[in-house]
Design an enzyme around this catalytic site. Sequence first.
Site, short mmCIF file in Angstrom:
data_model
loop_
_atom_site.label_atom_id
_atom_site.label_comp_id
_atom_site.label_asym_id
_atom_site.label_seq_id
_atom_site.Cartn_x
_atom_site.Cartn_y
_atom_site.Cartn_z
N CYS A 138 0.84 -1.21 0.00
CA CYS A 138 0.00 0.00 0.00
C CYS A 138 0.87 1.25 0.00
O CYS A 138 1.43 1.63 1.03
CB CYS A 138 -0.93 0.00 1.22
SG CYS A 138 -1.96 1.46 1.32
N CYS A 141 -0.38 4.10 2.25
CA CYS A 141 -0.11 3.86 3.68
C CYS A 141 1.36 4.09 4.01
O CYS A 141 1.68 4.69 5.03
CB CYS A 141 -0.45 2.41 4.07
SG CYS A 141 -2.01 1.80 3.43
N ASP A 142 2.25 3.60 3.19
CA ASP A 142 3.65 3.50 3.59
C ASP A 142 4.64 4.35 2.78
O ASP A 142 5.82 4.41 3.13
CB ASP A 142 4.09 2.02 3.51
CG ASP A 142 3.28 1.15 4.48
OD1 ASP A 142 2.94 1.66 5.56
OD2 ASP A 142 2.98 0.00 4.15
#
Length: 318
Positions: A138, A141-142
């Site tokens: 992701c 997300c990261d």
Amino acid sequence: MSSATEHVKCLIIGSGPAGYTAAIYAARADLRPVLYTGIVMGGQLTQTTEVENYPGYPDGIRGPEMMENFRKQAERLGTDIRFGYITAVDFSGLPHKVVVDETTTITADTVIISTGATAKWLGLESEQKYNGFGVSACAVCDGFFFKGQDVAIVGAGDTAAEEATYLAKLCRKVYMLARRNEFRASKAMVSRVLNTPNIELLYDTETKEILGDGLNVTGVKVINNKTNATTDLQVTGFFVAIGHHPNTDIFRDWIDMDAVGYIKTRPGSSLTNVEGVFCCGDAQDHIYRQAITAAGSGCVAAIDAERYLAGKEHLVTA
Ligand code: NDP
């Protein structure tokens, strides 16, 4: 299907942000929800490390700890949380029937499906080893953790194209690894990739190994499947964007889904084609797939279930 041993007003299937949020709202609406966690208690976030984009945690929080907080909150408000896996459903009439662990049948007035989706992985041992330590499925997300660094992303569909351009804004360089000599992504997305100068596209390229120092990712060994030449790319982040599989197989005979298996909900709601069955989170969302959007949709599902039950009570007493 054996005869039912228990009847519940609101049955929630799945224990990610969508399921637990649905439970919090359903419990506070006095629906006395019963939530079955599934095998991965806490869902996809238990497999991540740091979560920095969930509002309310100014210093960030580890994924497993965040999901533990969700669980405690749902439990404190009165949700009956049970470790178990739903192995079959029968939505042919009311009340709905669900089978737990292939043994116990429960009936329910409302069912909230929040079974999520599972990211597809390449299947390399090194990918597992460094998952959460440089390997991620992701970018939204990261990606932030790789600001100013060089990263690679595997895949050539819309997700990979979108995530590559997202990463390109944060990172110094993004290698995009496509296993064929063309994209699967739409023309518009391809043109965005081609017009981003710090994305280097490597066609006919497969991942052989993710390289690391035992703690974090330090590179990726790739092979050109036309020439068999191998190259080590120096990267600190490796993003996998080769698709997701929604965890909806057991509902296939009853619920309308798209070709991939994402459950169809009526726009602006959690309503499925089956009366009294609602769906939230990644099981119905292939676009946003964030903890916060899943949680929001869990709230929607609980409110929809509560209003549905209130409407039924009104009919009974009218
Ligand atoms: P897709 O299935 O569309 O694409 C998967 C990509 O991963 C393909 O390029 C495929 O290669 C590649 N791939 C699969 N397995 C491997 C492997 N083992 N090794 C290397 N590469 C592999 O998945 P997406 O997640 O990209 O998209 C899913 C759906 O969601 C699509 O319908 C898409 O259009 C939609 N979507 C729409 C968005 C938007 O509209 N903004 C954003 C994101 C997704 P190959 O082509 O060779 O099979």
